[in-house]
Design an enzyme around this catalytic site. Structure first.
Site, PDB file in Angstrom:
ATOM      1  N   ASP A 196      24.381  19.121   7.359  1.00  5.20           N
ATOM      2  CA  ASP A 196      23.165  19.582   6.745  1.00  5.20           C
ATOM      3  C   ASP A 196      21.789  18.951   8.204  1.00  5.20           C
ATOM      4  OD1 ASP A 196      20.371  20.059   6.127  1.00  5.20           O
ATOM      5  OD2 ASP A 196      21.277  20.297   3.786  1.00  5.20           O
ATOM      6  N   LYS A 222      10.800  23.155   9.862  1.00  8.95           N
ATOM      7  CA  LYS A 222      10.568  21.897   9.853  1.00  8.95           C
ATOM      8  C   LYS A 222      10.826  21.340  11.251  1.00  8.95           C
ATOM      9  CE  LYS A 222      13.400  21.928   5.548  1.00  8.95           C
ATOM     10  NZ  LYS A 222      12.107  21.790   4.351  1.00  8.95           N
ATOM     11  N   CYS A 362      14.175  19.425  -4.996  1.00  7.68           N
ATOM     12  CA  CYS A 362      15.532  19.995  -5.240  1.00  7.68           C
ATOM     13  C   CYS A 362      17.020  19.131  -4.682  1.00  7.68           C
ATOM     14  CB  CYS A 362      15.388  21.234  -3.573  1.00  7.68           C
ATOM     15  SG  CYS A 362      14.146  22.653  -4.316  1.00  7.68           S
TER      16      CYS A 362
END
Ligand code: C6P
Length: 405
Positions: A196, A222, A362
């Protein structure tokens, strides 16, 4: 180079200017877009909007060239080849897709490994996959400072491990994982490695051949790009062998009454009309980043984050969530203020025209590891300045004084 001049490239800062200049420190959630990226997106819509699947006409051809040009940009940025780059809706879309792609490779009793620092997007898709296949879902425990030790990885990954999915950089603490070594451990065990890269691709040089990962995911928004666009990198041999998981137009070789066959990668994984403007914007964002230099950007953000950590550590009641090894830290700073909810701190900062993120981010398994409900997080990017750090520290001190019991 990293002065207010960079901010001038970003129209949002002009739009937000007020009595107190706007300080944006929520880059880990979504970064701002330079005018050049906005122009590239607008130009597609204004001058050559066409589907990439249709056109034997001029603007159709131009749209295909721009879309595929963006794919080449991404591929070069990662040290990959173009047929290894799948455009998706974002990191979440990429990780869900690869979990579905790998589903036929998993049998009951196989093991899927993640860590306790993962974003839910790199946690739940694997947890659900394990549930569907009766596989073992192993969550690597963290050290007290929230880091993942390589020893833990090496001791856990074994012959039954089929997938290890790990974040490159923690979006909460900024801790940087040695993904090269983690992927090597996966390879040794015969497992797939999934990285990730949501918080690393925008901020540091990444070469998928050097990392030697099987899959890698990140989001355009991002890294100065538009929202709704992301990337899934997959090794050529895997993409050639694995089946698509979304079906429809643009991904077939042939369709007949009894069966259908697939186009070559990456098209076989891109059913339907893609986010063409998003991909073009991402390609342009990468050009902008390359002009400045990703290495320079990384150095700049790390220096700002180090200054922020130092300034915040001097404020009574502030607890920083900092990995012990400063060298393995990206431009993200998480903290709490004793006796104060993170949302209340963020509210005070917002009144000072400073945007930070507050909450569990999250990352509930990580919050549970720390025994807290959330943090305040400041995340830096190329347009942030030392003045932003000073404003942050002053405003946190103000919050500390307001909430002093
Ligand atoms: N983290 C944050 O504020 P999407 O939403 O698909 O672009 O990215 C998901 C994601 C996956 N992995 C990591 C490490 C992430 O940080 C994120 C997004 C944002 O930290 C929004 S929750």
């Amino acid at each position: 180079m990293f002065t207010n001049n960079i901010k001038k490239d970003f129209p949002l800062f002009k739009a937000q200017s007020g009595e107190k200049p706007f300080v944006f420190l929520d880059n880990a959630a979504a970064s701002q877009m330079p005018q050049a990226v906005i122009n590239a997106v607008t130009e597609f819509y204004a001058a050559y909007k066409a589907n990439v699947h249709s056109g034997i006409y001029a603007i159709g051809t131009r749209a295909v060239e721009a879309y595929e040009g963006a794919r080449k940009k991404v591929a070069d940025f990662l040290g990959a080849s173009e047929d290894e780059i799948i455009f998706t809706s974002g990191t979440t879309g990429s990780l869900n897709m690869v979990a579905r792609m790998l589903e036929p490779e998993i049998s009951a009793g196989d093991e899927i490994v993640v860590s306790a620092m993962e974003h839910h997007s790199n946690f739940i898709p694997w947890q659900e996959l394990a549930k569907r296949k009766n596989a073992i879902f192993t969550v690597l425990p963290l050290e007290a400072d929230g880091t993942l030790s390589l020893q833990t990885v090496r001791e856990t990954v074994g012959p039954r491990t089929k997938i290890i999915a790990i974040t490159h950089v923690s979006h909460v603490t900024g801790s940087v994982n040695d993904v090269r070594e983690i992927c090597a451990a996966a390879k040794k065990a015969g497992a797939y490695s999934v990285v990730d890269a949501a918080q690393s691709a925008p901020h540091m040089s990444i070469n998928v051949r050097e990392i030697d990962c099987d899959f890698l995911a990140f989001s355009g928004q991002k890294m100065l790009g538009p929202t709704g666009i992301g990337v899934l990198y997959g090794k050529k041999e895997h993409l050639a062998r694995l089946d698509p998981v979304v079906f429809g137009g643009g991904m077939i070789r042939d369709v007949s009454m009894d069966k259908s066959t697939w186009a070559d990668p990456p098209q076989k994984f891109e059913a339907g009309t893609p986010h063409i403007a998003g991909a073009i914007g991402l390609g342009c964002a990468i050009s902008y980043i390359e002009q400045i230099g990703i290495g320079e950007i990384e150095k700049h953000e790390r220096a700002l984050a180090a200054k922020a950590r130092h300034a915040l550590s001097e404020i009574p009641g502030v607890r920083l969530y900092v990995p012990r090894n400063e060298k393995e830290l990206a431009g993200i700073v998480s903290f709490t203020l004793e006796g104060t909810h993170p949302h209340d701190v963020a509210e005070v900062l917002s009144r000072e025209n400073i945007a930070v993120r507050a909450g569990h981010h999250c990352a509930l398994p990580l919050m549970k590891h720390f025994g807290i409900s959330g943090t305040v997080r400041a995340s830096f990017y190329l347009y942030n300045t030392e003045d932003d750090v000073r404003r942050l520290a002053e405003s946190v001190l103000k919050a500390a004084n307001i909430f002093k019991t």
